[in-house]
Design an enzyme around this catalytic site. Sequence first.
Site, PDB file in Angstrom:
ATOM      1  N   CYS A 123      37.699  24.062  64.153  1.00  0.00           N
ATOM      2  CA  CYS A 123      38.383  22.810  63.831  1.00  0.00           C
ATOM      3  C   CYS A 123      37.768  22.210  62.564  1.00  0.00           C
ATOM      4  O   CYS A 123      36.547  22.105  62.464  1.00  0.00           O
ATOM      5  CB  CYS A 123      38.230  21.859  65.016  1.00  0.00           C
TER       6      CYS A 123
ATOM      7  N   GLU B 273      31.535  55.055  46.155  1.00  0.00           N
ATOM      8  CA  GLU B 273      31.336  55.075  44.699  1.00  0.00           C
ATOM      9  C   GLU B 273      29.951  54.534  44.383  1.00  0.00           C
ATOM     10  O   GLU B 273      29.345  53.869  45.211  1.00  0.00           O
ATOM     11  CB  GLU B 273      32.301  54.109  44.015  1.00  0.00           C
TER      12      GLU B 273
ATOM     13  N   GLY C  99      28.779  50.940  52.477  1.00  0.00           N
ATOM     14  CA  GLY C  99      30.143  50.458  52.231  1.00  0.00           C
ATOM     15  C   GLY C  99      30.224  49.068  51.641  1.00  0.00           C
ATOM     16  O   GLY C  99      31.110  48.303  51.997  1.00  0.00           O
TER      17      GLY C  99
ATOM     18  N   ARG D 259      45.598  38.939  58.298  1.00  0.00           N
ATOM     19  CA  ARG D 259      44.426  39.827  58.323  1.00  0.00           C
ATOM     20  C   ARG D 259      43.787  39.862  59.711  1.00  0.00           C
ATOM     21  O   ARG D 259      43.303  40.896  60.164  1.00  0.00           O
ATOM     22  CB  ARG D 259      43.410  39.386  57.266  1.00  0.00           C
TER      23      ARG D 259
ATOM     24  N   TYR E  79      45.151  34.600  56.283  1.00  0.00           N
ATOM     25  CA  TYR E  79      44.056  34.958  57.195  1.00  0.00           C
ATOM     26  C   TYR E  79      44.583  35.362  58.565  1.00  0.00           C
ATOM     27  O   TYR E  79      43.996  36.219  59.228  1.00  0.00           O
ATOM     28  CB  TYR E  79      43.039  33.814  57.299  1.00  0.00           C
TER      29      TYR E  79
ATOM     30  N   HIS F 244      28.954  36.676  57.022  1.00  0.00           N
ATOM     31  CA  HIS F 244      30.119  35.953  56.493  1.00  0.00           C
ATOM     32  C   HIS F 244      31.054  35.491  57.608  1.00  0.00           C
ATOM     33  O   HIS F 244      32.243  35.285  57.373  1.00  0.00           O
ATOM     34  CB  HIS F 244      30.864  36.835  55.469  1.00  0.00           C
TER      35      HIS F 244
ATOM     36  N   ASN G 285      27.828  55.067  50.155  1.00  0.00           N
ATOM     37  CA  ASN G 285      29.010  54.394  49.600  1.00  0.00           C
ATOM     38  C   ASN G 285      29.900  55.409  48.891  1.00  0.00           C
ATOM     39  O   ASN G 285      29.410  56.376  48.322  1.00  0.00           O
ATOM     40  CB  ASN G 285      28.566  53.310  48.604  1.00  0.00           C
TER      41      ASN G 285
HETATM   42  C1  BJW Z   1      33.534  53.049  51.115  1.00  0.00           C
HETATM   43  C2  BJW Z   1      34.574  53.588  51.820  1.00  0.00           C
HETATM   44  C3  BJW Z   1      34.221  54.458  52.828  1.00  0.00           C
HETATM   45  C4  BJW Z   1      35.462  52.333  50.384  1.00  0.00           C
HETATM   46  N1  BJW Z   1      32.938  54.726  53.051  1.00  0.00           N
HETATM   47  N2  BJW Z   1      32.260  53.328  51.339  1.00  0.00           N
HETATM   48  C5  BJW Z   1      23.843  34.750  42.617  1.00  0.00           C
HETATM   49  C6  BJW Z   1      24.376  35.288  41.456  1.00  0.00           C
HETATM   50  C7  BJW Z   1      25.725  35.143  41.146  1.00  0.00           C
HETATM   51  C8  BJW Z   1      26.587  34.447  41.990  1.00  0.00           C
HETATM   52  C9  BJW Z   1      26.063  33.932  43.143  1.00  0.00           C
HETATM   53  C10 BJW Z   1      24.727  34.086  43.464  1.00  0.00           C
HETATM   54  N3  BJW Z   1      24.493  33.486  44.654  1.00  0.00           N
HETATM   55  C11 BJW Z   1      25.664  32.998  45.106  1.00  0.00           C
HETATM   56  C12 BJW Z   1      26.635  33.225  44.221  1.00  0.00           C
HETATM   57  C13 BJW Z   1      28.073  32.846  44.348  1.00  0.00           C
HETATM   58  C14 BJW Z   1      28.850  33.769  45.239  1.00  0.00           C
HETATM   59  C15 BJW Z   1      28.823  35.195  44.685  1.00  0.00           C
HETATM   60  O1  BJW Z   1      28.080  36.044  45.106  1.00  0.00           O
HETATM   61  N4  BJW Z   1      29.671  35.468  43.715  1.00  0.00           N
HETATM   62  C16 BJW Z   1      29.717  36.810  43.114  1.00  0.00           C
HETATM   63  C17 BJW Z   1      31.104  37.418  43.323  1.00  0.00           C
HETATM   64  C18 BJW Z   1      29.326  36.719  41.697  1.00  0.00           C
HETATM   65  N5  BJW Z   1      28.348  33.756  46.609  1.00  0.00           N
HETATM   66  C19 BJW Z   1      28.693  32.793  47.457  1.00  0.00           C
HETATM   67  O2  BJW Z   1      29.439  31.877  47.122  1.00  0.00           O
HETATM   68  C20 BJW Z   1      28.120  32.858  48.854  1.00  0.00           C
HETATM   69  N6  BJW Z   1      27.566  31.585  49.189  1.00  0.00           N
HETATM   70  C21 BJW Z   1      26.351  31.201  48.761  1.00  0.00           C
HETATM   71  O3  BJW Z   1      25.591  31.957  48.212  1.00  0.00           O
HETATM   72  O4  BJW Z   1      26.079  29.865  48.997  1.00  0.00           O
HETATM   73  C22 BJW Z   1      25.088  29.253  48.182  1.00  0.00           C
HETATM   74  C23 BJW Z   1      25.587  29.175  46.749  1.00  0.00           C
HETATM   75  C24 BJW Z   1      26.909  28.850  46.480  1.00  0.00           C
HETATM   76  C25 BJW Z   1      27.372  28.803  45.156  1.00  0.00           C
HETATM   77  C26 BJW Z   1      26.514  29.106  44.101  1.00  0.00           C
HETATM   78  C27 BJW Z   1      25.186  29.459  44.377  1.00  0.00           C
HETATM   79  C28 BJW Z   1      24.734  29.476  45.726  1.00  0.00           C
HETATM   80  C29 BJW Z   1      29.227  33.101  49.863  1.00  0.00           C
HETATM   81  C30 BJW Z   1      29.859  34.444  49.715  1.00  0.00           C
HETATM   82  C31 BJW Z   1      31.035  34.560  50.672  1.00  0.00           C
HETATM   83  C32 BJW Z   1      31.842  35.830  50.461  1.00  0.00           C
HETATM   84  N7  BJW Z   1      33.072  35.715  51.169  1.00  0.00           N
HETATM   85  C33 BJW Z   1      33.955  36.882  51.227  1.00  0.00           C
HETATM   86  C34 BJW Z   1      35.225  36.485  52.002  1.00  0.00           C
HETATM   87  C35 BJW Z   1      34.930  36.352  53.507  1.00  0.00           C
HETATM   88  C36 BJW Z   1      36.159  35.989  54.259  1.00  0.00           C
HETATM   89  C37 BJW Z   1      37.216  37.047  54.168  1.00  0.00           C
HETATM   90  O5  BJW Z   1      37.082  38.124  54.766  1.00  0.00           O
HETATM   91  O6  BJW Z   1      38.223  36.788  53.489  1.00  0.00           O
HETATM   92  O7  BJW Z   1      33.282  37.956  51.899  1.00  0.00           O
HETATM   93  S1  BJW Z   1      34.352  37.571  49.622  1.00  0.00           S
HETATM   94  C38 BJW Z   1      34.343  39.240  50.152  1.00  0.00           C
HETATM   95  O8  BJW Z   1      33.278  39.945  49.464  1.00  0.00           O
HETATM   96  C39 BJW Z   1      33.952  39.207  51.647  1.00  0.00           C
HETATM   97  C40 BJW Z   1      32.966  40.338  51.729  1.00  0.00           C
HETATM   98  O9  BJW Z   1      32.148  40.191  52.859  1.00  0.00           O
HETATM   99  C41 BJW Z   1      32.235  40.231  50.421  1.00  0.00           C
HETATM  100  C42 BJW Z   1      31.509  41.479  50.023  1.00  0.00           C
HETATM  101  O10 BJW Z   1      32.399  42.548  49.857  1.00  0.00           O
HETATM  102  P1  BJW Z   1      31.946  43.994  50.355  1.00  0.00           P
HETATM  103  O11 BJW Z   1      31.767  43.982  51.807  1.00  0.00           O
HETATM  104  O12 BJW Z   1      30.838  44.459  49.522  1.00  0.00           O
HETATM  105  O13 BJW Z   1      33.276  44.845  50.084  1.00  0.00           O
HETATM  106  P2  BJW Z   1      33.849  45.397  48.704  1.00  0.00           P
HETATM  107  O14 BJW Z   1      35.298  45.530  48.912  1.00  0.00           O
HETATM  108  O15 BJW Z   1      33.401  44.606  47.555  1.00  0.00           O
HETATM  109  O16 BJW Z   1      33.174  46.835  48.552  1.00  0.00           O
HETATM  110  C43 BJW Z   1      33.526  47.891  49.401  1.00  0.00           C
HETATM  111  C44 BJW Z   1      32.781  49.138  48.937  1.00  0.00           C
HETATM  112  O17 BJW Z   1      33.027  50.149  49.903  1.00  0.00           O
HETATM  113  C45 BJW Z   1      33.274  49.671  47.587  1.00  0.00           C
HETATM  114  O18 BJW Z   1      32.148  49.939  46.757  1.00  0.00           O
HETATM  115  C46 BJW Z   1      33.991  50.980  47.942  1.00  0.00           C
HETATM  116  O19 BJW Z   1      33.817  52.007  46.997  1.00  0.00           O
HETATM  117  C47 BJW Z   1      33.301  51.360  49.224  1.00  0.00           C
HETATM  118  N8  BJW Z   1      34.111  52.163  50.131  1.00  0.00           N
HETATM  119  N9  BJW Z   1      35.770  53.071  51.268  1.00  0.00           N
HETATM  120  C48 BJW Z   1      31.983  54.122  52.260  1.00  0.00           C
HETATM  121  N10 BJW Z   1      35.192  55.055  53.547  1.00  0.00           N
END
Ligand code: BJW
Length: 262
Positions: free
Chosen positions: A140, A230, A202, A79, A76, A132, A228
């Site tokens: 802490c 894709e 995105g 990053r 982290y 997020h 987006n």
């Molecule tokens: C472009 C481009 C350009 C490229 N122009 N586009 C319901 C159903 C199933 C599961 C769950 C649910 N509810 C909760 C869950 C569990 C879980 C979850 O969702 N899991 C799934 C993976 C299945 N969620 C959680 O745990 C969340 N907490 C929660 O809900 O608490 C209650 C609970 C817990 C447990 C069970 C049930 C309820 C917390 C989620 C936290 C996510 N954390 C991260 C890391 C943050 C820290 C870090 O930075 O390291 O957040 S994971 C990572 O993914 C990060 C992002 O914010 C997040 C989303 O990603 P994002 O932003 O969509 O990016 P990408 O990379 O996925 O996509 C990029 C896109 O851009 C692509 O499509 C490219 O094509 C495109 N692109 N260049 C435009 N130039």
Amino acid sequence: MEGALQMLATRLSTARRVVVLTGAGVSAESGLRTFRGATKEDLPPDMRTLWAEFDPATLATPEAFAADPEKVTRWYDWRRIGCLAAEPNPGHLALAEMERKIVARGGEFSLFTQNVDRLHQRAGSTRVFELHGSIIDWRCTETGRKFTPPEERMPHYPAKSPFHPGGLLRPDVVWFGEQLPEDVLLEAMTRSRSCDVFISVGTSAVVYPAAGFVSLASAEGAFTAEVNLEATANSRAVDAAIAGRSGDLLPRVVRAAFGRDS
Ligand code: BJW
């Protein structure tokens, strides 16, 4: 695509309440790697998506931090330094301009971001809600007090908390399995349900609860759009799916909606 872009611009030009949800793709043109998305295995590792190179289960969960705080802190901090070195791109700037135009005519604008990089704020957006958390701030593990580390690599991994002798610093981000900040989540759900236009930019739309906001908006009659690179899980459900880079497309959307001088 021109049709979809124009349709979004037309809706924006009269909208009173606009919600934008952003994800890692909006910062890709600032040089920050996305988590998911098309990845070419023949690219050098530093150009692949993060999850193609690293395993989220060993880095982005509280269990991973408990098991190996040194490794997680090192990753982290690497990053964090990358985010501090990055600059906002034309996509971030266009969203800041969109906010100014809508607010100037008495409308409401909210930007919910899943990104932890603070680039929207640095681009001039003021109505930003961090779903997020942020990698720029740390906290802490014992007291929860926040701390903004200096803009250089941390001297030790894991990093000792300045607030408690037994505490460590962890990034102030939301890991898998952790709750999103309650107030921000409530705002996102309320505003998604009451907006006229909802734009998703995105994001791969696989991480919940953020991935579900577009359905809340759509169910209440909002015009929904996606910008987006894709197709995503939401592309077929939105009213306008616009494929391409947000840094190219968002400035065009803003110009088409608000005029040439935008
Ligand atoms: C472009 C481009 C350009 C490229 N122009 N586009 C319901 C159903 C199933 C599961 C769950 C649910 N509810 C909760 C869950 C569990 C879980 C979850 O969702 N899991 C799934 C993976 C299945 N969620 C959680 O745990 C969340 N907490 C929660 O809900 O608490 C209650 C609970 C817990 C447990 C069970 C049930 C309820 C917390 C989620 C936290 C996510 N954390 C991260 C890391 C943050 C820290 C870090 O930075 O390291 O957040 S994971 C990572 O993914 C990060 C992002 O914010 C997040 C989303 O990603 P994002 O932003 O969509 O990016 P990408 O990379 O996925 O996509 C990029 C896109 O851009 C692509 O499509 C490219 O094509 C495109 N692109 N260049 C435009 N130039």
